[in-house]
Motif scaffolding. Structure first.
Motif, PDB file in Angstrom:
ATOM      1  N   MET A   1      -0.393  -2.717   3.476  1.00 26.12           N
ATOM      2  CA  MET A   1      -0.626  -3.175   2.398  1.00 26.12           C
ATOM      3  C   MET A   1      -1.309  -2.560   1.411  1.00 26.12           C
ATOM      4  N   ILE A   2      -0.788  -2.415   0.302  1.00 29.23           N
ATOM      5  CA  ILE A   2      -1.384  -1.612  -0.695  1.00 29.23           C
ATOM      6  C   ILE A   2      -2.339  -2.421  -1.627  1.00 29.23           C
ATOM      7  N   HIS A   3      -3.339  -1.759  -2.107  1.00 29.44           N
ATOM      8  CA  HIS A   3      -4.095  -2.387  -3.020  1.00 29.44           C
ATOM      9  C   HIS A   3      -4.131  -1.733  -4.360  1.00 29.44           C
ATOM     10  N   THR A   4      -4.110  -2.523  -5.657  1.00 25.48           N
ATOM     11  CA  THR A   4      -3.854  -1.881  -6.758  1.00 25.48           C
ATOM     12  C   THR A   4      -4.983  -2.440  -7.683  1.00 25.48           C
ATOM     13  N   THR A   5      -5.369  -1.531  -8.764  1.00 24.61           N
ATOM     14  CA  THR A   5      -6.114  -2.045  -9.822  1.00 24.61           C
ATOM     15  C   THR A   5      -5.549  -1.256 -10.983  1.00 24.61           C
ATOM     16  N   THR A   6      -5.549  -2.185 -12.290  1.00 24.04           N
ATOM     17  CA  THR A   6      -4.824  -1.598 -13.666  1.00 24.04           C
ATOM     18  C   THR A   6      -5.777  -1.545 -14.536  1.00 24.04           C
ATOM     19  N   ASP A   7      -6.211  -0.483 -15.150  1.00 21.16           N
ATOM     20  CA  ASP A   7      -7.250  -0.399 -16.237  1.00 21.16           C
ATOM     21  C   ASP A   7      -6.569  -0.761 -17.457  1.00 21.16           C
ATOM     22  N   ASP A   8      -7.329  -1.033 -18.627  1.00 17.03           N
ATOM     23  CA  ASP A   8      -7.166  -1.464 -19.979  1.00 17.03           C
ATOM     24  C   ASP A   8      -6.152  -0.490 -20.421  1.00 17.03           C
ATOM     25  N   ALA A   9      -5.983   0.850 -20.255  1.00 11.71           N
ATOM     26  CA  ALA A   9      -5.120   1.925 -20.713  1.00 11.71           C
ATOM     27  C   ALA A   9      -3.791   1.786 -19.849  1.00 11.71           C
ATOM     28  N   GLY A  10      -3.677   0.866 -18.874  1.00  9.62           N
ATOM     29  CA  GLY A  10      -2.335   0.634 -18.288  1.00  9.62           C
ATOM     30  C   GLY A  10      -2.210   1.605 -17.164  1.00  9.62           C
ATOM     31  N   ILE A  11      -3.356   2.175 -16.818  1.00  4.20           N
ATOM     32  CA  ILE A  11      -3.293   3.070 -15.559  1.00  4.20           C
ATOM     33  C   ILE A  11      -3.406   2.371 -14.314  1.00  4.20           C
ATOM     34  N   PRO A  16      -3.310   3.051  -0.565  1.00  3.52           N
ATOM     35  CA  PRO A  16      -2.075   2.610   0.424  1.00  3.52           C
ATOM     36  C   PRO A  16      -2.453   1.596   1.508  1.00  3.52           C
ATOM     37  N   GLY A  17      -3.971   1.625   1.662  1.00  2.32           N
ATOM     38  CA  GLY A  17      -4.209   0.661   2.693  1.00  2.32           C
ATOM     39  C   GLY A  17      -4.075   0.724   4.037  1.00  2.32           C
ATOM     40  N   PHE A  18      -3.600   2.048   4.459  1.00  4.59           N
ATOM     41  CA  PHE A  18      -3.336   2.554   5.870  1.00  4.59           C
ATOM     42  C   PHE A  18      -4.247   3.736   5.953  1.00  4.59           C
ATOM     43  N   GLU A  19      -4.705   3.986   7.112  1.00  4.05           N
ATOM     44  CA  GLU A  19      -5.530   5.170   7.310  1.00  4.05           C
ATOM     45  C   GLU A  19      -4.229   6.291   7.658  1.00  4.05           C
ATOM     46  N   ARG A  20      -3.253   5.897   8.077  1.00  4.14           N
ATOM     47  CA  ARG A  20      -1.993   6.941   8.197  1.00  4.14           C
ATOM     48  C   ARG A  20      -1.026   6.727   7.586  1.00  4.14           C
ATOM     49  N   LEU A  21      -0.413   7.440   6.608  1.00  2.00           N
ATOM     50  CA  LEU A  21       0.883   7.104   6.064  1.00  2.00           C
ATOM     51  C   LEU A  21       1.992   7.794   6.689  1.00  2.00           C
ATOM     52  N   THR A  22       2.783   7.053   7.543  1.00  3.12           N
ATOM     53  CA  THR A  22       3.852   7.920   8.483  1.00  3.12           C
ATOM     54  C   THR A  22       5.004   6.992   8.336  1.00  3.12           C
ATOM     55  N   ALA A  23       5.832   7.348   9.463  1.00  3.46           N
ATOM     56  CA  ALA A  23       7.231   6.690   9.501  1.00  3.46           C
ATOM     57  C   ALA A  23       7.046   5.273   9.778  1.00  3.46           C
TER      58      ALA A  23
END
Lengths: 114, 133
Positions: A1-11, A16-23
Motif C-alpha cells: 500500500m503506497i503512501h503519497t503526499t502532494t505539495d503546493d507545486a504539484g510534486i 512504496p509502503g513495502f520493505e521489499r519491492l519485489t515480484a
C-alpha cells in the motif's frame, strides 16, 4: 500500500509502503502509482528510504511507471540504500532514473525545473 | 518453500540470515539478488501438475563457498537459465521484464543446471571472503 503526499507545486512524493519491492507486490505498486498518474499527478518522486531490497520485478514496475508518465511529467527516485543503489547500477537503471540522496533534494530539484 | 510468490521474500530473508556471517557485504547482496530472482522465476515459470508441492531448496557451506541449490518440481519442463539469460547490457532500458536471468548470471560466481535424482537442480555458487579460504 503506497503512501503519497502532494505539495503546493504539484510534486507528489510516493513511499512504496513495502520493505521489499519485489515480484510479490510490484504489480500492486505499479497499479497504485498508475492510478495516481491517471488522476492527474505527473511530477513524481518515489522515495525508497524505507525500502531495503528491490528485485528485477520492482525495477520493471518502476520503468512501467516512467513510461506511463511519458512526456507529461517527471519521475525521480530518492533515498536508495547501498544495495538498492547497486541494483539500479547493475541493471543500468542509474542511466534511466534521476536519483537523489534524499526526498528533499529530489523535490527541490524537481521544483526548480517546473 | 511454498510454490507461491508471496512466500519468496520470507524464504529469501531466511536464507540470507543463514549466510549473514559467511559472506561479505557484496557477497550477501549478490546472494540475495540470486535467491530472489531464482525462486521468483521458478514460481512464475516452472509448470507442475501439483501446484501445492513445496519447492525444495538446499543451502550448503564449503570451506570456500556457499552453494544454493533450487530444485525444479518433479515433471517440470527443463529450463536452463544459462541458455536464456540476456546480458544486462543488452536489455532495453525501458523493458519492464527480462532482467532476472541476467542478474543471476552476473551475480553468482558459478551457475550450473543438472539432474539430481528425479528432478533438475539449479546450483548457484558464491565465494566466501578470501580470508576464510
Amino acid at each position: 500500500m503506497i503512501h503519497t503526499t502532494t505539495d503546493d507545486a504539484g510534486i507528489t512524493v510516493i513511499r512504496p509502503g513495502f520493505e521489499r519491492l519485489t515480484a510479490a507486490n510490484a504489480k500492486a505498486f505499479k497499479d497504485d502509482v498508475t492510478a495516481i498518474i491517471e488522476g492527474g499527478e505527473a511530477q513524481l518522486v518515489v522515495d525508497f528510504k524505507d525500502v531495503s531490497f528491490v528485485d528485477s520485478s520492482g525495477l520493471g514496475a518502476l520503468v512501467g511507471v516512467l513510461k506511463k508518465i511519458g512526456y507529461r511529467g517527471d519521475l525521480a527516485v530518492s533515498g536508495l540504500n547501498a544495495d538498492v543503489a547497486q541494483m539500479f547500477k547493475i541493471c543500468r537503471m542509474d542511466r534511466v532514473f534521476k536519483t537523489h540522496a534524499s526526498v528533499n533534494d529530489a523535490v527541490e530539484k524537481m521544483a526548480e525545473n517546473l | 518453500m511454498q510454490n507461491d510468490l508471496n512466500d519468496v521474500d520470507r524464504t529469501v530473508v531466511s536464507l540470507k540470515a543463514f549466510v549473514d556471517e559467511v559472506l561479505d557485504q557484496s557477497g550477501l547482496f549478490k546472494f540475495e539478488v540470486c535467491a530472489s530472482e531464482a525462486l521468483t522465476n521458478l514460481v512464475k515459470h516452472a509448470k507442475t501438475d501439483d501446484t501445492t508441492a513445496p519447492i525444495k531448496i538446499e543451502l550448503t557451506e564449503t570451506p570456500a563457498a556457499v552453494i544454493l541449490r533450487v530444485f525444479d518440481p518433479v515433471g517440470a519442463a527443463r529450463f536452463d537459465l544459462r541458455d536464456h539469460a540476456q546480458s544486462l547490457d543488452d536489455v532495453d532500458p525501458l523493458a519492464e521484464s527480462g532482467r532476472g536471468l541476467g542478474l543471476i548470471m552476473q551475480c553468482a560466481d558459478h551457475a550450473d543446471y543438472a539432474p539430481q535424482g528425479d528432478r533438475m537442480c539449479l546450483s548457484l555458487k558464491f565465494s566466501k571472503l578470501e580470508t576464510d579460504q
